[in-house]
Write a protein that holds these residues in place. Structure first.
Motif, PDB file in Angstrom:
ATOM      1  N   GLU A 149      34.712  48.924  36.144  1.00 42.01           N
ATOM      2  CA  GLU A 149      35.796  47.965  36.396  1.00 42.01           C
ATOM      3  C   GLU A 149      36.362  47.633  35.020  1.00 42.01           C
ATOM      4  OE1 GLU A 149      36.829  46.574  39.330  1.00 42.01           O
ATOM      5  OE2 GLU A 149      35.408  47.785  40.481  1.00 42.01           O
ATOM      6  N   ASP A 190      39.555  46.123  32.554  1.00 34.73           N
ATOM      7  CA  ASP A 190      40.760  45.305  32.409  1.00 34.73           C
ATOM      8  C   ASP A 190      41.331  45.497  31.011  1.00 34.73           C
ATOM      9  OD1 ASP A 190      40.989  43.845  34.938  1.00 34.73           O
ATOM     10  OD2 ASP A 190      39.045  43.009  34.371  1.00 34.73           O
ATOM     11  N   VAL A 220      36.242  44.698  29.480  1.00 32.99           N
ATOM     12  CA  VAL A 220      37.577  44.242  29.105  1.00 32.99           C
ATOM     13  C   VAL A 220      37.888  44.873  27.755  1.00 32.99           C
ATOM     14  CG1 VAL A 220      38.961  42.224  28.469  1.00 32.99           C
ATOM     15  CG2 VAL A 220      37.290  42.058  30.318  1.00 32.99           C
ATOM     16  N   ASP A 230      47.080  42.936  31.448  1.00 34.93           N
ATOM     17  CA  ASP A 230      47.280  42.589  32.857  1.00 34.93           C
ATOM     18  C   ASP A 230      47.010  43.761  33.795  1.00 34.93           C
ATOM     19  OD1 ASP A 230      48.065  40.062  32.104  1.00 34.93           O
ATOM     20  OD2 ASP A 230      50.185  40.621  31.965  1.00 34.93           O
ATOM     21  N   HIS A 231      46.442  44.826  33.271  1.00 33.43           N
ATOM     22  CA  HIS A 231      46.214  46.038  34.051  1.00 33.43           C
ATOM     23  C   HIS A 231      44.727  46.163  34.411  1.00 33.43           C
ATOM     24  CE1 HIS A 231      47.077  50.108  35.409  1.00 33.43           C
ATOM     25  NE2 HIS A 231      46.031  50.528  34.740  1.00 33.43           N
ATOM     26  N   HIS A 232      44.443  46.485  35.676  1.00 34.16           N
ATOM     27  CA  HIS A 232      43.070  46.654  36.151  1.00 34.16           C
ATOM     28  C   HIS A 232      42.881  48.086  36.668  1.00 34.16           C
ATOM     29  CE1 HIS A 232      39.158  45.487  37.799  1.00 34.16           C
ATOM     30  NE2 HIS A 232      39.483  46.239  38.844  1.00 34.16           N
TER      31      HIS A 232
END
Length: 182
Positions: free
Chosen positions: A167, A169, A136, A172-174
């Motif tokens: 992965e 983040d 993140v 709000d974007h992945h």
């Protein structure tokens, strides 16, 4: 003249050279990377974050374009693809301090971020074929408005997987992206 034995807790029993070696070793250990354990049963790892321009030859090169890059650096020859002129002493020591006979580097690059943003490693999973890194991006105060290529380096013990998957983040974007050896 009486002979005194220095107190075991006193620095007077340590000569200057020993003190310098101990201090230097502690400094390198402290700043060369953070030893971490993921929240799952994944591997232990050390990591360092680099906020600069293009620090890795085959990686991201332009801070003005959105991009994602991941790679596994598994040999000394591949480590030479880093631009050591751009790396700080601590960052260069982290790369050069990797014993590729026992460990490898997982590399994650994202841009454009700003230098107030930081990677937070949520989890790492490892299998025979894949290293999966869940990350993140957090924006810390004070916020900056510059643009950088942010690079996350993870030092992980062997065995070396075939690829690295990320992965990521950001707000709000992945994003999901992956890579292999350069």
């Amino acid at each position: 003249m009486p002979v005194t034995t220095p107190d075991a807790h006193s620095l007077s029993g340590i000569d200057r050279r020993t003190l310098l070696v101990l201090t230097g070793t502690a400094g390198i250990t402290t700043f060369s990377g953070c030893l971490s354990a993921p929240s799952s049963s994944g591997p232990s790892y050390e990591h360092i974050e680099i906020d600069d321009g293009p620090t890795f030859g085959p990686g991201l090169q332009d801070v003005t374009e959105q991009g994602y890059y991941a790679a596994l650096v598994v040999t000394d020859d591949e480590a030479e693809l880093f631009d050591f002129e751009r790396l700080s002493d601590v960052e260069a020591a982290f790369v050069r301090g990797t014993d590729f006979s026992a460990s490898y580097l997982g590399l994650v690059q994202v841009c454009p971020l700003n230098s107030s943003m930081r990677f937070e490693i949520v989890d790492i999973h490892e299998s025979d074929v894949n290293l999966t890194v869940n990350v993140v991006v957090r924006d810390e105060t004070p916020h900056s408005d510059d643009q950088v290529i942010s690079t996350l380096l993870l030092r992980v013990s062997h065995p070396v997987p075939d690829r690295i998957s990320v992965e990521l983040d950001i707000a709000d974007h992945h994003e999901t992206f992956s890579g292999t050896r350069p």
